[in-house]
Structure formats: structure tokens, C-alpha cells
Design an enzyme around this catalytic site. Structure first.
Site, PDB file in Angstrom:
ATOM      1  N   ASP A   1      58.239  41.317  35.896  1.00  0.00           N
ATOM      2  CA  ASP A   1      57.509  41.856  34.751  1.00  0.00           C
ATOM      3  C   ASP A   1      57.147  43.330  34.961  1.00  0.00           C
ATOM      4  O   ASP A   1      57.079  44.098  34.002  1.00  0.00           O
ATOM      5  CB  ASP A   1      56.231  41.040  34.511  1.00  0.00           C
ATOM      6  N   GLY A   2      56.969  43.724  36.210  1.00  0.00           N
ATOM      7  CA  GLY A   2      56.626  45.120  36.499  1.00  0.00           C
ATOM      8  C   GLY A   2      57.712  46.058  35.997  1.00  0.00           C
ATOM      9  O   GLY A   2      57.425  47.094  35.389  1.00  0.00           O
TER      10      GLY A   2
ATOM     11  N   LYS B   1      27.475  50.777  42.351  1.00  0.00           N
ATOM     12  CA  LYS B   1      26.745  50.904  41.086  1.00  0.00           C
ATOM     13  C   LYS B   1      27.360  49.938  40.077  1.00  0.00           C
ATOM     14  O   LYS B   1      28.567  49.956  39.862  1.00  0.00           O
ATOM     15  CB  LYS B   1      26.873  52.329  40.518  1.00  0.00           C
TER      16      LYS B   1
ATOM     17  N   ASP C   1      31.225  45.005  35.951  1.00  0.00           N
ATOM     18  CA  ASP C   1      32.070  45.848  36.803  1.00  0.00           C
ATOM     19  C   ASP C   1      33.130  46.585  36.002  1.00  0.00           C
ATOM     20  O   ASP C   1      33.666  47.599  36.452  1.00  0.00           O
ATOM     21  CB  ASP C   1      32.783  44.986  37.853  1.00  0.00           C
TER      22      ASP C   1
ATOM     23  N   THR D   1      48.166  36.298  29.600  1.00  0.00           N
ATOM     24  CA  THR D   1      48.425  35.473  30.788  1.00  0.00           C
ATOM     25  C   THR D   1      48.367  36.292  32.075  1.00  0.00           C
ATOM     26  O   THR D   1      48.699  35.774  33.142  1.00  0.00           O
ATOM     27  CB  THR D   1      49.801  34.802  30.675  1.00  0.00           C
TER      28      THR D   1
ATOM     29  N   HIS E   1      46.084  39.821  33.809  1.00  0.00           N
ATOM     30  CA  HIS E   1      44.808  40.112  34.454  1.00  0.00           C
ATOM     31  C   HIS E   1      43.633  39.480  33.694  1.00  0.00           C
ATOM     32  O   HIS E   1      42.682  38.989  34.295  1.00  0.00           O
ATOM     33  CB  HIS E   1      44.624  41.623  34.555  1.00  0.00           C
TER      34      HIS E   1
ATOM     35  N   PHE F   1      43.630  36.696  32.019  1.00  0.00           N
ATOM     36  CA  PHE F   1      43.642  35.267  32.383  1.00  0.00           C
ATOM     37  C   PHE F   1      42.985  35.053  33.744  1.00  0.00           C
ATOM     38  O   PHE F   1      42.188  34.121  33.928  1.00  0.00           O
ATOM     39  CB  PHE F   1      45.089  34.775  32.415  1.00  0.00           C
TER      40      PHE F   1
ATOM     41  N   ALA G   1      33.116  40.518  35.559  1.00  0.00           N
ATOM     42  CA  ALA G   1      31.883  40.320  36.313  1.00  0.00           C
ATOM     43  C   ALA G   1      30.630  40.765  35.564  1.00  0.00           C
ATOM     44  O   ALA G   1      29.828  41.530  36.082  1.00  0.00           O
ATOM     45  CB  ALA G   1      31.977  41.007  37.676  1.00  0.00           C
TER      46      ALA G   1
ATOM     47  N   GLN H   1      49.770  49.954  36.367  1.00  0.00           N
ATOM     48  CA  GLN H   1      50.777  50.897  36.874  1.00  0.00           C
ATOM     49  C   GLN H   1      50.360  52.366  36.787  1.00  0.00           C
ATOM     50  O   GLN H   1      50.775  53.171  37.616  1.00  0.00           O
ATOM     51  CB  GLN H   1      52.108  50.685  36.131  1.00  0.00           C
TER      52      GLN H   1
END
Lengths: 278, 278, 278, 278
Positions: free
Chosen positions: D76-77, D157, D175, D186, D188, D190, D210, D240
Site C-alpha cells: 500500500d505504501g 505537553k 495527543d 482500515t 491508522h 482503525f 488519546a 509518508q
């Protein structure tokens, strides 16, 4: 949310309060009187009686009356109940009285005068929301505004549930599955880990309930979803109406032919978010 | 996991297979013969009959027999069922035959000869696991190795559930609550978002089921937990035994007086993890 | 939570306020005066100066002084900072001034007189909490009361992270991993989906951060955990101290030799829960 | 997924392999030869050289060439990298070689002959996917097919992040935040708890990273989203390309003017699901 003809007569209006709730019944009488003063023909539901208004026996009879508007006084349960009993796209103005979160509500009782004025000056918009309906074994069940919850009947058997959408099938052991609308995304689906959806989207959320191997909520276009359970199950509409399906029977869930229509006086947006405290 | 006396006679052994499963029944007959060849007195459960072995009528009768070991052939359901019917701390050797994940299983049927040899040479350890038991209205229900699941009876009412632990009370509307042991952390609690626990811990997991406002799993010492539901509910032990409690009745969940004891031949550690595919 | 000798002299007390916060500095001066009136020897941290008290230059110097008690005025950040700078098991009385949630706090500033009286009458208990420490490449980093957060350095590479515990290894691509104590279970670990733990437990939580294939939090006994990342990473103690580790370097996380000790005046229990609003 | 003109010439085709991957380079040479045999003009990227094909220096040069099709060989990259470097709506045929999950891939190398035949017989469809682009301080960054990840720079922080959509603002300490497309649902998003979306939807997912007080993913129409962080942050496109934004700078995320176009030979549907193992 679609922009519609911003024009609403107040000629025929029904006023519905939360069953057995004194505060909302009192508010209903109050609102009925305001409407009568505006020369509306007003319908109340028994046991609410107001001089000059017509009392009908039950919510089911609303279907037979041609209405311009329904005003609900209660929580989300009251609003869900009314929508299920409206045949047409009659808009509802929702007033939160004694509801918990009142995610579907537009105003509080203090804002009623202003709201009626805004409506008469056409300063409102109609917020049309997707509804869903389940059918099984040739019968179609009443529509749901929030969600249809399919739940195994037998607590000692984990059902294998097959979810079919377009050309795909997801199959896994789980306790049940929820198919929620954007309106219902903050309800039962949310409690089971589902995402929050913008109310205007034409999508459905499939939220698995206790899948043996974790399976996330899936968001799909509001097309036909078929669900087949290996064990008998209950089909619950908006946590108010329970039907049943046998094992291996196909339960078909589809967008309902008519949307739920809300009268909105305030800005558009993620109105559910603020009600959740975000 | 506690280190115990590594010494186990094979004088009196019961062999239990998965109900109605041909493969596991065949394997049970096979294992029974191996034990008879080793001069053990072997008990099988009807309808399994092997010449030289004694057939008992039902699992419940196991309670009356003094046993050195039980060998189970089946999935986790079989193992859970046997533990519930053992009065004492009789150890179980679990063989996965026809089980799905077999998270509780130690070996497959191919490893049986080696396993019996290791046991006779004292090359094993006993893995003692916390169990829980619920009581309500003066009655104590059968113990559970995995979890006790409290579930509202009425699908149209969201129960307000009060969870009391030590001096604290958590109260929220939800569909139910699961109190799981470390063994059960990969079961129903996991399916509803709970953490995975090391099997040796003396703790319990409280996993809320569909809380209206998201509430995470809470992990506490294995002390008394009291649960009170505003509506009638079912109490389900290891997804096998169902009891009921009335609204506002206090359900007390406590560590069971006797642990479940497994015969283990392999290394200690997070044995549940590998079974889950991690 | 362990029951200890309920006896605490107030001979040598340090008072620490939130850095740069006027309200907490004012409160610190106020508390210092109260202690001086009780004939305590009091230490303040520069720039806080109170006649009769000794001002020390920095928090680091606390290590050199034999103290009976430290009083912190601020949020959880202040409390975490002080614990990291105490060599011994000196107890801390935590006063919430200007903190957000103040999950670690025991009292508000209004309760100080009563608190000092209770302490002098031995009406308190000491609440000892597990801490963790990371080491890497032969160096041990400062201890953390809440959590150690290991985070990939390079935002364009997903690290493969190996987590070793006892005889097991879990390996998966993820952005990082958090090892939290029970105290830290309501902090960063919670924000990333971890369970809430009773403060008294001798366990650690391993919470994966953004694992490619969902991986739940794992709760283990507070033994050695080894973490190896395929890419360089940062090691963050209590969100206050940042160290680094090279790729393939083993990061060892262990229970710290000395616990953090809190002076508690109120009942034991799930004190974190109420602070979270449950 | 929209039905488009099912007609694709193979006159000008570029073949791109995974950087530094021998298997995919070998496959690229193989595919190039097949195309040359079909009389296509073929472009390869240096260092891949095939007699009869034109070698260009870098991916960036693809922008200057009028292409009918790009064939990618890799994971996929590779596919994400190529899409970022295409100016027009040039379709890509994705071949999984050496990729992990290859969620974006259509075929494996064994299916190439059949695929080229199907394309020449117009037996395929074009699958157009929403992309997003971020801009900040007057600069627009390269588009992303999967997601834009905004991440605080400073690990000590916790940023307060404001998310503005239509007339609403959600503000919380966290965060970072991910804005993902259906294609990226599907990825990051996910991994951080987001839902799975049908690829055809015109929506975006906002997944908080987070958040201090749990905040679920929000799914919204693909309109403008503004994000303001109280601390400096990185903006990462498809894991990327990394850019940066200062504290309090408004980062604007919008649908990119041109979709990513895939050549699809197989049935439509939840194609991501099967790649995830469901």
C-alpha cells in the site's frame, strides 16, 4: 439535513406528552392552550383533555388525521414513539420535559412562545432524518428512527451471525448486532463502541454486539442489509417494539420509505455532540 | 499460578467427552483404554461405555467419587461444565477435541501418551485459577470459572445498575454487567471490550455491558462485589447456567472457596494470548 | 493499599507548589505559616520564601533532606514531579490547587486545617503505590508513578514492537506501548483504551498504542517486562522526562524498589473513579 | 464507487515498483515486457531499465507525462506514493508484491495476464476514492488518500485540540487527531479505535488520538474541517510526508479536488473487510 420549503401552517396540530409524567402532561395542556389562542385545531391524546381541543384515544389514531405539526413534550422515548405512529412526513417540534439527555429535543418548555413565533415567521428549517425498517418472514415491522437491535434469545448459546451487504458477507459468533441510523449513532450503538455520525448522512452503522473476535463497527451506504442468525433472536425497534425471528431466517433491514422530519430553530451541525457533553 | 506438590496418582480417573460429539467420544474411549492399560480405575459418563471401566449416569455423580484426575475431551464448554460439577480441587487435564479456540486446553489428542508419561514422572505443574460465585435472595448459585453475566430481562428497559465495591459505588444505565476472572478475561468480557489478564492474578474484572455513557472495565482485588439492578435480570454462569434476580435485589459476587485446578505440561505465561492469535 | 504504622511526626516538612502558578504559591505560603505555627521545621522551594522557613534552591535538593512529610499544592503534575525527586518513602499529602482533575489529590486547600489535625491525631493511613522504572543500555531512568510511554521517533515508520513477559512474546506493528501502574490506569493508558485498576493491585498494564491489528490492554503481575522496538524510540516517564533508545535495544521495565506513599484521610476504595466522574 | 466510462487505452503506461524491493522490481520488469508486447509505450522509474521502455528519473516526473494507466507493484505504501505524484485522475492497477496486507491491492502478480486482457475488453470499473488535503499558513500540503495525522510535537505537553466542523467545535486535551478517508478507515484510524467505512462514502472520519476523556470517532460529510492545537504539531500525510504547524495555527483539511482512481476487476463491496481477515 436538506433545505425544504420553509413554510408550515399551524392549522392542525397534535400535542403529545410523555406517558404518565405529570410535568410533561402539565406542559402539554399549557402548549395546547397557546395553540388554541392562535386559532389552531389541536389534538391531544387521552387522558389529556383541554377545553376547545379534540382528545383522541391513542397515539395510533394520529395516522388517520392530516396534521401540519406534532409537538412532543417528554424525552427521546416520546419522540421515537410518535414518529413510529405517523404515516406521513409530518414534522415534529420536540420539547424536552423530564427526558434524560433529550438528544432529539430542540427546545425546552421555556422557549415555546419564541418557537411558535419563529415557526409562524418561517424562521426554521426541516431536518429530515433517515429511518430504518426490518422485515422477516414476509412481515415488515414498524420503522425505527434510532436503531434495530437483533439479539439472540438464548443466553447460553452464542449465535453465529451472518451480515450480508452488497456482495460481501461478514460472519462471526456474537450476541447480536445493531443497525443504527445517524440519529441512533449516539444511542445503543454508541454504548457498544460505535462511532458518532453527523445526522445528515445517508449511511447506516452496523455495530456487532460482543463479537467473539473483536469486530469494529462498519459504516455503509443506506442500502439493504441482510442478517441471518444461527439461533432464534429478537428484533427490537428503538428499544420499544420487540418482534422475533427464527434461526436461519433472513432479516432484511432497509431505509424506511419516509424520513423522520424535525422542526429546527437553531443552527445546523453536530447537534448530538453537545448533548453528549463534548 | 502457584507451585504445588508435583505429585499425582492415576489411580482414579474420570474421562469426560463433549456431549453428542462423535470425535470426542471416540477419543474418550481411546484415552480410557490407555488408562486401563496403566491399571487406573476409570470412570466414563453415560453413554460412553468401555469394557473394564465404570460408567456413571451423569456428570453430577462425579461429586460423589474421590478422583485423582479428570481428563476432558472437547472444547472449553466441556471443561467449564466439568469444573462446575467437581466438589473438590480435583485437577483436570484438558484435551482440545472439536473445540473452537480451546483457550483452556493444554494438549491435543496426539499428545496424550506423552502427557500421561509426563504426569507419571511428575513433570507437570498445577495451575490454580480463581473462580467466582454469585448469590442472591439467600441462594448461592453454581461457581463459574470464566464469568458471571448479569443481563436485564426486558429488552425495552435500560436498567440502572449499581456496582458496589469496598466503599465505592458506580451507578449507571446499562444493559448488564460481567464479572470475569482472569481465566474469563479472553471470553465474554473481552468481546465487550475488557482487557486480557494474566491467569495467575487474584483479581476480578467488572465489564459494563452497553453503558449509556461509556464506562471502561474496572479491575479490582477478588473481594466481594455487590450488584443491584433497577429491573429484573438474569444471572448467567459461564454461559451455561441461567438464574434470575428481581429488581433491586442485591446480587453478591465473591471468589469461590475452591479454585479450578489444571494439569499443565508446558511453560507458564500468558497462555491465553497465543490462543487468541497474538 | 497496605495498613502501616499510623504515626507521622510533623518535625520536618517540605511544601511544594505548582511551578509558576500564583494560586498555588499563595496557598503554599499559607500552609507554610500554619506548619511554622505548629513548630515544624519547614522547607520551601525557591522562589517561595516565608519568614521562619528554609528556602531550598530546587526540587532536586529534597533528596538530601530527611523529611517526615511533603505537602504538594498543585495538580497531578506537581505530585508526580515531587515523587520522582524523593529518595526515600517520604509520604506526600496532596492538595489540589489549579489542577485539572487532580486524580492523585487528597484534599482541597479549605481542608488543610482539618487535615493537619487528623495527621497529628494519627487519623490517617498511608497508601503505598507501585512505581515503575525503565532501563536501557545499562542506564536506569527516573521512576514513574503513572506510566512509562515508549513512542517511535519517526512518524513515517510504524515500529514492530516486541513485548516479552515471563516466557511469552507478543509482537506487532504499532506506534508505541504504555506500561502503566494502577495509579496510572486513569491517565495516558486510559486515553488509549486501557482499563481502570484498583490502586492497591500489584500489577502492571501493557497498553499498545495504535497496533495495526487491534490488540487489547494486557494486565500482568508487576514483574519484568522487556520491550524491543524495530525503530528508534523515546521513553517518557510520567509525561515529564524524555529519554531515548535505539532500534533493537532492549528496554527493561520493572517495579521500582520504593513505592510512592500518600497520606490519606478518607476511606479506601476506587478513589480514581469518582475523580473521573463515575 | 461511481460507474464511469469503461474504456481505457493502454497506449501510455507507467510501471512503478516498491523502492529497493527485488521481488517487486523483477515483477515490474516482467509486466513492462508484457506491455511492450502489447505495443504500449511504457515508462519505468530509475533504476528499473527495460529495453524498449523509457526510464524516467523519479516518481515526481510522472506528473509531466500524459498516462492512460499506472501499474504499481508493491504494498500500500507504493500505491499511496504514486497517487501523491499524479497530477490527473490517471487510474492505477495495484498489484500486491511484498506488501503486508495490501488492502489497496486489486490483484497478485499471477493474475496480471488476465487483468490486462480484462482491461482491453473493457471488463473493469473505475473505483474513485475521496482524498484529503491539509493547508496551514497559506501553504497547501500534498494530498493524502488514507489520512492526515496531526500529532503534538512535544511529548511532555498534552495539546488542547479544537476541532471545528460546520457550526460546531469539539475541544479537548489529546495527543493528536486523525482525519481519515473511507480508504484510510482500515489504517491508522482503525488502529486507534475508528470504525470501518464503505469505500464509496463521501465522508471523513475524525479520530481523536488519546483524548484525556474518551471521545469517540466522529463521521462527517466531506466538508471543511479546521483543527487548532494549543501546541506545535506535525502534520503527516499517509505516513509518508511530514510538515509542521505552530501552536494556535489553523490547519484546514478539505476534500482534495481530484479523487484517486483505481482499476477494479472484481465485484464491488466492502473490499477492505476481507483483507482484514473478516
Amino acid at each position: 439535513m436538506q433545505f425544504l420549503e420553509n413554510w408550515l401552517k399551524l392549522q392542525n396540530v397534535a400535542v403529545v406528552s410523555k406517558v404518565g409524567n405529570k410535568d410533561s402532561e402539565k406542559a402539554a395542556i399549557n402548549v395546547t392552550r397557546k395553540l388554541l389562542a392562535k386559532k389552531s385545531k389541536v389534538y391531544t391524546i387521552s387522558p389529556i383533555q383541554v377545553q376547545g381541543a379534540k382528545t383522541i384515544e391513542s397515539l395510533e389514531e394520529l395516522k388517520k388525521i392530516k396534521l401540519d405539526l406534532v409537538i412532543t413534550l417528554g424525552g427521546d422515548g416520546t419522540t421515537l414513539r410518535v414518529f413510529r405512529n405517523l404515516e406521513n412526513e409530518t414534522p415534529i417540534l420536540t420539547i424536552n420535559v423530564g427526558g434524560n439527555r433529550g438528544i432529539l429535543a430542540e427546545i425546552t418548555i421555556d422557549e415555546i412562545d419564541n418557537a411558535l413565533n419563529q415557526i409562524q415567521k418561517d424562521k426554521f428549517f426541516l431536518d429530515k432524518r433517515t429511518r430504518v425498517t426490518a422485515s422477516c418472514g414476509g412481515k415488515e415491522f414498524p420503522p425505527a428512527l434510532n436503531e434495530i437491535y437483533i439479539s439472540r434469545t438464548n443466553l447460553t448459546k452464542t449465535a453465529e451471525i451472518e451480515i450480508k451487504f452488497q456482495n460481501d458477507t461478514v460472519k462471526q459468533k456474537m450476541d447480536g448486532v445493531i443497525v443504527a441510523t445517524p440519529s441512533g449513532s449516539t444511542g445503543h450503538s454508541f454504548s457498544l463502541g460505535g462511532p458518532i455520525l453527523h445526522e445528515s448522512l445517508d449511511v447506516l452503522i452496523i455495530t456487532p454486539v460482543a463479537p467473539v473476535y473483536r469486530l469494529e463497527s462498519i459504516v455503509v451506504p443506506d442500502e439493504k442489509i441482510e442478517i441471518i442468525s444461527s439461533h432464534d433472536c429478537n428484533i427490537v425497534m428503538d428499544a420499544q417494539v420487540v418482534k422475533s425471528a427464527g434461526f436461519e431466517e433472513t432479516i432484511t433491514i432497509k431505509k424506511y420509505k419516509k424520513p423522520a422530519v424535525f422542526v429546527r430553530l437553531k443552527k445546523r451541525g453536530l447537534r448530538q455532540m453537545s448533548k453528549l457533553g463534548f
